[in-house]
Design a protein around this motif. Structure first.
Motif, PDB file in Angstrom:
ATOM      1  N   THR A 156       0.852  -1.175   0.000  1.00 28.89           N
ATOM      2  CA  THR A 156       0.000   0.000   0.000  1.00 28.89           C
ATOM      3  C   THR A 156       0.894   1.233   0.000  1.00 28.89           C
ATOM      4  O   THR A 156       1.898   1.295   0.719  1.00 28.89           O
ATOM      5  N   LEU A 157       0.524   2.192  -0.799  1.00 33.16           N
ATOM      6  CA  LEU A 157       1.271   3.445  -0.900  1.00 33.16           C
ATOM      7  C   LEU A 157       0.279   4.596  -0.861  1.00 33.16           C
ATOM      8  O   LEU A 157      -0.637   4.667  -1.676  1.00 33.16           O
ATOM      9  N   ASN A 158       0.457   5.470   0.099  1.00 31.00           N
ATOM     10  CA  ASN A 158      -0.383   6.647   0.226  1.00 31.00           C
ATOM     11  C   ASN A 158       0.503   7.884   0.157  1.00 31.00           C
ATOM     12  O   ASN A 158       1.537   7.953   0.836  1.00 31.00           O
ATOM     13  N   GLY A 159       0.111   8.845  -0.651  1.00 27.76           N
ATOM     14  CA  GLY A 159       0.917  10.043  -0.806  1.00 27.76           C
ATOM     15  C   GLY A 159       0.085  11.302  -0.802  1.00 27.76           C
ATOM     16  O   GLY A 159      -1.107  11.281  -1.101  1.00 27.76           O
ATOM     17  N   THR A 160       0.709  12.398  -0.470  1.00 24.50           N
ATOM     18  CA  THR A 160       0.053  13.699  -0.483  1.00 24.50           C
ATOM     19  C   THR A 160       0.271  14.350  -1.848  1.00 24.50           C
ATOM     20  O   THR A 160       1.408  14.463  -2.306  1.00 24.50           O
ATOM     21  N   GLY A 161      -0.827  14.758  -2.469  1.00 21.79           N
ATOM     22  CA  GLY A 161      -0.735  15.369  -3.782  1.00 21.79           C
ATOM     23  C   GLY A 161      -1.138  14.408  -4.882  1.00 21.79           C
ATOM     24  O   GLY A 161      -1.265  13.197  -4.664  1.00 21.79           O
ATOM     25  N   ASP A 162      -1.347  14.921  -6.072  1.00 26.39           N
ATOM     26  CA  ASP A 162      -1.703  14.072  -7.205  1.00 26.39           C
ATOM     27  C   ASP A 162      -0.461  13.371  -7.743  1.00 26.39           C
ATOM     28  O   ASP A 162       0.672  13.721  -7.405  1.00 26.39           O
ATOM     29  N   ILE A 163      -0.672  12.366  -8.570  1.00 29.70           N
ATOM     30  CA  ILE A 163       0.436  11.543  -9.057  1.00 29.70           C
ATOM     31  C   ILE A 163       1.437  12.361  -9.862  1.00 29.70           C
ATOM     32  O   ILE A 163       2.651  12.103  -9.812  1.00 29.70           O
ATOM     33  N   GLY A 164       0.958  13.375 -10.573  1.00 28.84           N
ATOM     34  CA  GLY A 164       1.872  14.199 -11.369  1.00 28.84           C
ATOM     35  C   GLY A 164       2.864  14.947 -10.506  1.00 28.84           C
ATOM     36  O   GLY A 164       4.066  14.993 -10.815  1.00 28.84           O
ATOM     37  N   SER A 165       2.369  15.550  -9.403  1.00 30.10           N
ATOM     38  CA  SER A 165       3.273  16.301  -8.517  1.00 30.10           C
ATOM     39  C   SER A 165       4.244  15.376  -7.811  1.00 30.10           C
ATOM     40  O   SER A 165       5.406  15.740  -7.581  1.00 30.10           O
ATOM     41  N   ILE A 166       3.793  14.158  -7.464  1.00 29.22           N
ATOM     42  CA  ILE A 166       4.687  13.196  -6.804  1.00 29.22           C
ATOM     43  C   ILE A 166       5.804  12.771  -7.756  1.00 29.22           C
ATOM     44  O   ILE A 166       6.979  12.715  -7.370  1.00 29.22           O
ATOM     45  N   ILE A 167       5.454  12.491  -9.000  1.00 29.83           N
ATOM     46  CA  ILE A 167       6.465  12.099  -9.986  1.00 29.83           C
ATOM     47  C   ILE A 167       7.453  13.238 -10.217  1.00 29.83           C
ATOM     48  O   ILE A 167       8.666  13.005 -10.337  1.00 29.83           O
ATOM     49  N   ASP A 168       6.949  14.476 -10.265  1.00 30.04           N
ATOM     50  CA  ASP A 168       7.840  15.626 -10.451  1.00 30.04           C
ATOM     51  C   ASP A 168       8.845  15.734  -9.306  1.00 30.04           C
ATOM     52  O   ASP A 168      10.041  15.984  -9.534  1.00 30.04           O
ATOM     53  N   LYS A 169       8.377  15.548  -8.082  1.00 35.61           N
ATOM     54  CA  LYS A 169       9.271  15.642  -6.928  1.00 35.61           C
ATOM     55  C   LYS A 169      10.308  14.522  -6.944  1.00 35.61           C
ATOM     56  O   LYS A 169      11.477  14.744  -6.619  1.00 35.61           O
ATOM     57  N   LEU A 170       9.883  13.317  -7.320  1.00 35.17           N
ATOM     58  CA  LEU A 170      10.837  12.203  -7.400  1.00 35.17           C
ATOM     59  C   LEU A 170      11.868  12.453  -8.494  1.00 35.17           C
ATOM     60  O   LEU A 170      13.052  12.119  -8.332  1.00 35.17           O
ATOM     61  N   SER A 171      11.425  13.049  -9.602  1.00 33.55           N
ATOM     62  CA  SER A 171      12.347  13.368 -10.682  1.00 33.55           C
ATOM     63  C   SER A 171      13.357  14.423 -10.243  1.00 33.55           C
ATOM     64  O   SER A 171      14.562  14.302 -10.521  1.00 33.55           O
ATOM     65  N   GLN A 172      12.897  15.443  -9.538  1.00 30.56           N
ATOM     66  CA  GLN A 172      13.797  16.472  -9.032  1.00 30.56           C
ATOM     67  C   GLN A 172      14.796  15.885  -8.041  1.00 30.56           C
ATOM     68  O   GLN A 172      15.984  16.243  -8.060  1.00 30.56           O
TER      69      GLN A 172
END
Length: 217
Positions: A156-172
């Motif tokens: 299970t994975l729960n995150g704050t924000g939409d998937i696009g913002s999460i991917i952007d942060k991981l990319s950064q």
């Protein structure tokens, strides 16, 4: 067909294809049919293959609107030979049934539900039947939730924000890690921490799941 914008009700198209014999080197592909249509926002596509190395039926249904897309993919793969198709160096065949449903507003809201059943992996003198797989994912403006299960493996994975913002942060974060390694081969946690997305990951597994079983395969 008529029109170029698939989201307009006035756009329509019909596709029909038949691969009777395509050769590449000493190999050939044949007995594959493709039928598709787009009418009044409804897209329907069917691929049927009786090619001996890739026997399968694929069906895609989707409704296409600018503000919302719904799609369902059904796949019945009776036989697929990775080695015979020259995709792997070692003998491996598979068969499975796949059902995938997806929905998106093409902005912040996305939904995905995937199930994989009757899965078999075949190598010389051995056949392995992995547990069924279930993947559910939902992303909204403020939250993203992912659930994966197969046998006794649960994620299970729960995150704050939409998937696009999460991917952007991981990319950064990845880009910054790369820069740090290039500079002095050292990770500076204080610089990375502000970029990391807020994620809660939980994993539970024992011995009845594809991860463990494939290691024993």
């Amino acid at each position: 067909g008529k029109g170029l914008d698939p989201f307009l009700s006035s756009t329509s198209a019909n596709i029909k294809g038949d691969i009777s014999n395509i050769r590449y080197g000493n190999y050939s592909v044949s007995n594959i049919q493709l039928d598709g249509s787009l009418n009044n926002h409804l897209l329907q596509t069917t691929l049927t293959s009786q090619y001996p190395l890739a026997k399968m039926n694929l069906l895609l249904d989707a409704t296409l609107y600018k503000e919302k897309i719904n799609a369902t993919l059904k796949a019945n793969v009776e036989h697929f030979d990775f080695y015979g198709m020259h995709l792997m160096n070692d003998p491996l065949k598979t068969s499975f049934q796949l059902l995938a449903k997806a929905e998106t507003d093409r902005s912040k809201n996305h939904f995905l539900n995937v199930s994989l059943d009757q899965w078999k992996l075949i190598v010389p003198n051995k056949t392995y039947s992995p547990k069924s797989l279930t993947l559910k994912a939902n992303s909204e403006k403020d939250t993203t939730n992912v659930f994966f299960q197969s046998g006794d493996f649960n994620l299970t994975l729960n995150g704050t924000g939409d998937i696009g913002s999460i991917i952007d942060k991981l990319s950064q974060t990845g880009n910054l890690l790369t820069q740090q390694f290039i500079q002095d081969s050292t990770i500076h946690i204080s610089a990375i921490r502000p970029l990391l997305p807020n994620l809660d990951l939980k994993i539970h597994a024992q011995k009845e799941n594809p991860v463990y079983n494939l290691l024993q395969f």
